[in-house]
Motif scaffolding. Structure first.
Motif, PDB file in Angstrom:
ATOM      1  N   GLN A 102       9.739 -15.737   1.611  1.00 41.64           N
ATOM      2  CA  GLN A 102       9.009 -16.416   2.563  1.00 41.64           C
ATOM      3  C   GLN A 102       7.468 -15.989   2.448  1.00 41.64           C
ATOM      4  OE1 GLN A 102      10.681 -18.735   3.757  1.00 41.64           O
ATOM      5  NE2 GLN A 102       9.229 -19.632   5.066  1.00 41.64           N
ATOM      6  N   ASP A 103       7.300 -14.669   2.200  1.00 41.53           N
ATOM      7  CA  ASP A 103       5.991 -14.239   2.295  1.00 41.53           C
ATOM      8  C   ASP A 103       4.994 -15.025   1.094  1.00 41.53           C
ATOM      9  OD1 ASP A 103       6.053 -12.812   4.281  1.00 41.53           O
ATOM     10  OD2 ASP A 103       5.969 -10.696   2.936  1.00 41.53           O
ATOM     11  N   THR A 104       5.596 -15.240   0.090  1.00 39.56           N
ATOM     12  CA  THR A 104       5.051 -15.716  -1.087  1.00 39.56           C
ATOM     13  C   THR A 104       5.321 -17.406  -1.287  1.00 39.56           C
ATOM     14  OG1 THR A 104       6.962 -14.925  -2.476  1.00 39.56           O
ATOM     15  CG2 THR A 104       5.270 -13.674  -2.251  1.00 39.56           C
ATOM     16  N   LYS A 105       5.951 -17.785  -0.234  1.00 42.08           N
ATOM     17  CA  LYS A 105       6.384 -19.496  -0.332  1.00 42.08           C
ATOM     18  C   LYS A 105       6.955 -19.766  -1.647  1.00 42.08           C
ATOM     19  CE  LYS A 105       4.717 -20.294   3.603  1.00 42.08           C
ATOM     20  NZ  LYS A 105       5.656 -20.599   4.836  1.00 42.08           N
ATOM     21  N   ARG A 106       8.195 -18.977  -2.115  1.00 45.73           N
ATOM     22  CA  ARG A 106       8.832 -19.110  -3.482  1.00 45.73           C
ATOM     23  C   ARG A 106       9.613 -20.523  -3.336  1.00 45.73           C
ATOM     24  NH1 ARG A 106      10.152 -19.753  -7.776  1.00 45.73           N
ATOM     25  NH2 ARG A 106      11.064 -18.238  -9.221  1.00 45.73           N
ATOM     26  N   VAL A 107       9.166 -21.303  -3.938  1.00 48.23           N
ATOM     27  CA  VAL A 107       9.673 -22.683  -4.113  1.00 48.23           C
ATOM     28  C   VAL A 107      10.889 -22.737  -5.111  1.00 48.23           C
ATOM     29  CG1 VAL A 107       9.451 -25.082  -4.654  1.00 48.23           C
ATOM     30  CG2 VAL A 107       7.571 -23.882  -3.380  1.00 48.23           C
TER      31      VAL A 107
ATOM     32  N   PRO B 122       4.281  -3.416 -10.706  1.00 51.13           N
ATOM     33  CA  PRO B 122       3.548  -2.774  -9.583  1.00 51.13           C
ATOM     34  C   PRO B 122       2.194  -3.455  -9.237  1.00 51.13           C
ATOM     35  CG  PRO B 122       4.676  -1.281 -10.626  1.00 51.13           C
ATOM     36  CD  PRO B 122       4.709  -2.248 -11.540  1.00 51.13           C
ATOM     37  N   GLU B 123       1.590  -3.947 -10.445  1.00 46.78           N
ATOM     38  CA  GLU B 123       0.501  -4.744 -10.166  1.00 46.78           C
ATOM     39  C   GLU B 123       0.594  -5.919  -9.059  1.00 46.78           C
ATOM     40  OE1 GLU B 123      -0.917  -6.388 -13.808  1.00 46.78           O
ATOM     41  OE2 GLU B 123      -0.840  -4.130 -14.798  1.00 46.78           O
ATOM     42  N   HIS B 124       1.493  -6.412  -8.898  1.00 49.48           N
ATOM     43  CA  HIS B 124       1.982  -7.598  -8.031  1.00 49.48           C
ATOM     44  C   HIS B 124       2.542  -7.291  -6.543  1.00 49.48           C
ATOM     45  CE1 HIS B 124       1.215 -10.059 -11.716  1.00 49.48           C
ATOM     46  NE2 HIS B 124       1.817  -9.201 -12.241  1.00 49.48           N
ATOM     47  N   PHE B 125       2.297  -6.023  -6.184  1.00 48.77           N
ATOM     48  CA  PHE B 125       2.663  -5.779  -4.947  1.00 48.77           C
ATOM     49  C   PHE B 125       1.878  -6.389  -3.693  1.00 48.77           C
ATOM     50  CE2 PHE B 125       4.412  -1.146  -6.078  1.00 48.77           C
ATOM     51  CZ  PHE B 125       5.653  -1.784  -6.655  1.00 48.77           C
ATOM     52  N   SER B 126       0.442  -6.643  -4.293  1.00 50.76           N
ATOM     53  CA  SER B 126      -0.442  -7.217  -3.236  1.00 50.76           C
ATOM     54  C   SER B 126      -0.011  -8.904  -2.919  1.00 50.76           C
ATOM     55  CB  SER B 126      -1.517  -7.192  -3.738  1.00 50.76           C
ATOM     56  OG  SER B 126      -1.898  -7.807  -5.170  1.00 50.76           O
ATOM     57  N   GLU B 127       0.775  -9.263  -3.514  1.00 52.36           N
ATOM     58  CA  GLU B 127       1.353 -10.604  -3.344  1.00 52.36           C
ATOM     59  C   GLU B 127       1.990 -10.863  -2.026  1.00 52.36           C
ATOM     60  OE1 GLU B 127       0.159 -13.362  -4.839  1.00 52.36           O
ATOM     61  OE2 GLU B 127      -0.873 -11.984  -6.619  1.00 52.36           O
ATOM     62  N   PHE B 128       2.731  -9.641  -1.655  1.00 56.41           N
ATOM     63  CA  PHE B 128       3.244  -9.315  -0.526  1.00 56.41           C
ATOM     64  C   PHE B 128       2.830  -8.885   0.842  1.00 56.41           C
ATOM     65  CE2 PHE B 128       5.836  -9.241  -4.343  1.00 56.41           C
ATOM     66  CZ  PHE B 128       7.294 -10.271  -4.096  1.00 56.41           C
ATOM     67  N   THR B 129       2.667  -9.943   1.746  1.00 58.83           N
ATOM     68  CA  THR B 129       1.836  -9.507   3.057  1.00 58.83           C
ATOM     69  C   THR B 129       2.708  -8.567   3.750  1.00 58.83           C
ATOM     70  OG1 THR B 129       2.897 -11.313   4.219  1.00 58.83           O
ATOM     71  CG2 THR B 129       0.815 -11.836   3.211  1.00 58.83           C
ATOM     72  N   SER B 130       4.011  -8.097   3.720  1.00 57.45           N
ATOM     73  CA  SER B 130       4.719  -7.419   4.641  1.00 57.45           C
ATOM     74  C   SER B 130       5.469  -6.315   3.912  1.00 57.45           C
ATOM     75  CB  SER B 130       5.834  -8.209   5.296  1.00 57.45           C
ATOM     76  OG  SER B 130       6.569  -9.023   4.442  1.00 57.45           O
ATOM     77  N   ILE B 131       5.323  -6.266   2.783  1.00 58.44           N
ATOM     78  CA  ILE B 131       5.842  -4.821   2.157  1.00 58.44           C
ATOM     79  C   ILE B 131       5.230  -3.661   2.438  1.00 58.44           C
ATOM     80  CG2 ILE B 131       4.354  -4.820  -0.227  1.00 58.44           C
ATOM     81  CD1 ILE B 131       6.832  -4.622  -1.762  1.00 58.44           C
ATOM     82  N   ARG B 132       5.955  -2.769   2.667  1.00 54.92           N
ATOM     83  CA  ARG B 132       5.369  -1.737   3.225  1.00 54.92           C
ATOM     84  C   ARG B 132       5.085  -0.413   1.959  1.00 54.92           C
ATOM     85  NH1 ARG B 132      10.295  -1.848   5.965  1.00 54.92           N
ATOM     86  NH2 ARG B 132      11.040   0.143   4.976  1.00 54.92           N
ATOM     87  N   GLU B 133       4.291   0.511   2.245  1.00 56.37           N
ATOM     88  CA  GLU B 133       3.964   1.542   1.386  1.00 56.37           C
ATOM     89  C   GLU B 133       5.117   2.316   0.648  1.00 56.37           C
ATOM     90  OE1 GLU B 133       1.491   3.097  -1.326  1.00 56.37           O
ATOM     91  OE2 GLU B 133       0.890   1.660   0.387  1.00 56.37           O
ATOM     92  N   ASP B 134       6.085   2.783   1.636  1.00 53.46           N
ATOM     93  CA  ASP B 134       7.165   3.374   1.164  1.00 53.46           C
ATOM     94  C   ASP B 134       8.176   2.537   0.322  1.00 53.46           C
ATOM     95  OD1 ASP B 134       8.017   1.832   3.760  1.00 53.46           O
ATOM     96  OD2 ASP B 134       9.772   2.633   3.756  1.00 53.46           O
ATOM     97  N   GLN B 135       8.195   1.194   0.578  1.00 50.76           N
ATOM     98  CA  GLN B 135       9.006   0.325  -0.271  1.00 50.76           C
ATOM     99  C   GLN B 135       8.289   0.341  -1.604  1.00 50.76           C
ATOM    100  OE1 GLN B 135       8.718  -3.173   2.395  1.00 50.76           O
ATOM    101  NE2 GLN B 135      10.866  -2.841   2.663  1.00 50.76           N
ATOM    102  N   ARG B 136       6.851   0.089  -1.743  1.00 47.76           N
ATOM    103  CA  ARG B 136       6.260   0.205  -3.129  1.00 47.76           C
ATOM    104  C   ARG B 136       6.560   1.517  -3.773  1.00 47.76           C
ATOM    105  NH1 ARG B 136       0.205  -2.011  -2.193  1.00 47.76           N
ATOM    106  NH2 ARG B 136       0.429  -3.609  -0.621  1.00 47.76           N
ATOM    107  N   GLY B 137       6.726   2.487  -2.997  1.00 50.26           N
ATOM    108  CA  GLY B 137       7.076   3.886  -3.761  1.00 50.26           C
ATOM    109  C   GLY B 137       8.550   3.816  -4.290  1.00 50.26           C
TER     110      GLY B 137
END
Length: 263
Positions: free
Chosen positions: A52-57, A203-218
Motif C-alpha cells: 500500500q505504501d508504494t501503491k503497487r497496482v 537494499p538500494e530500494h528500501f527508501s521506496e517504503f515510508t513505513s519500513i523500520r530500520e530493524d526490518q532493513r537489517g
C-alpha cells in the motif's frame, strides 16, 4: 488472505478472480498456481501495508501450470468467458496461453512447464510445493531472473525477503529454499550473474517504503548477505567455470524482446 485496504485504483479485485480460478480449477483436477504481483501479495499477508505504501497496482493475472493439462486449462477458461489468443498458443507450441475476458477485459497468462523470459524457471514437479501460488523460492527466482529489472520488481522482492526466512535459518514450506537456488546457480553462470547482480541491488530500494523500520532493513540485508554467501561458496560445475571466463562479453540471457517476437 484477501482482506486488503480498499483502493479501486490498485485493481485488488484481480486477487479474488485469481483465487476463484485456482479453486474452481482444482475442483476439476486442474492445477493452476498464481505467480507475479498477485502471488507476492498473497504470500506476504503480514506486510500488506508495504504494498500500500508504494501503491503497487495489479495489472493482470498470471499462472504457472503443466503442459500436460493444456487442453483442460483451455476448456476451463473458455467456459468462463475468457477468449484465447490462438497466435500466442500456436507460436509457443503450448508453452504459453494468453486470454482476455469478454466482460471485464482482464488479461490472463498461463505459463506451461516453465517461466522462460531471461532465464528458465521450471514448474514441472514444483506446483505441489504450495498453493494457491507458486512457492516463495520460485517467486524470488521469477523476479531476480529479469535482466532489465524495474522498480516494481525490486519493491516486491523487498517485501518477500522481509516476510520469509531462508531455509538455512528456518526450515519450512514458506521459507526460501537456499539449496534449490544454489543448485540452479552453480550450474548456470548466466542465471547466477543475473540473479546475484539483482539481489545485491535490492537494499538500494528500501527508501521506496515510508513505513519500513530500520530493524526490518537489517533482516532483509542479512538474508540477502547469507544467500549470496551460500551461492558464492558452493562448488561450481565445469560448464559454469568455462562460461564465467567469457563473462558479459557474450550475451548470457535471452532477450525478452526476442521472446515476444517468437510469440
Amino acid at each position: 488472505m484477501t482482506e486488503m485496504p480498499a483502493d479501486p485504483g490498485l485493481n485488488l479485485e484481480f486477487v479474488d478472480e485469481a483465487l476463484n480460478l485456482v479453486r474452481d480449477a482444482e475442483a476439476k483436477g486442474i492445477r493452476l498456481r498464481i505467480l507475479g504481483s498477485i502471488a507476492y501479495r498473497l504470500q506476504c499477508p503480514n506486510n500488506l501495508h508495504l504494498f500500500q505504501d508504494t501503491k503497487r497496482v495489479l495489472t493482470d493475472v498470471d499462472f504457472g501450470a503443466e503442459k500436460k493439462q493444456n487442453r483442460a486449462i483451455r476448456e476451463f477458461l473458455v467456459a468462463r468467458d475468457y477468449v484465447p489468443d490462438e497466435g500466442i498458443y500456436m507460436a509457443s507450441e503450448g508453452a504459453r496461453h494468453a486470454y482476455l475476458h469478454r466482460q471485464t477485459g482482464l488479461n490472463v497468462d498461463v505459463f506451461a512447464d516453465e517461466l522462460y523470459f531471461c532465464h528458465r524457471i521450471p514448474f514441472k514437479d514444483r506446483l505441489d510445493l504450495d498453493s494457491p501460488t507458486i512457492c516463495t523460492t520460485d517467486l524470488l527466482l521469477e523476479k531476480m531472473q529479469i535482466v532489465e529489472i524495474n522498480l516494481k520488481d525490486f519493491k516486491d522482492t523487498v517485501v518477500l525477503m522481509l516476510e520469509h526466512p531462508l531455509s538455512s535459518e528456518q526450515p519450512g514450506s514458506k521459507s526460501i529454499d537456499v539449496d534449490y537456488i544454489i543448485d540452479m546457480m552453480r550450474q548456470d553462470w548466466g542465471f547466477y550473474y543475473t540473479f546475484t547482480t539483482n539481489l545485491k541491488r535490492v537494499p538500494e530500494h528500501f527508501s521506496e517504503f515510508t513505513s519500513i523500520r530500520e530493524d526490518q532493513r537489517g533482516v532483509i540485508g542479512d538474508r540477502i548477505t547469507r544467500l549470496l554467501g551460500a551461492i558464492e561458496a558452493a562448488p561450481k560445475t565445469i560448464g559454469w567455470k568455462m562460461r564465467s571466463k567469457i563473462g558479459t562479453r557474450s550475451r548470457w540471457y535471452q532477450e525478452v524482446s526476442e521472446k515476444s517476437e517468437q510469440y
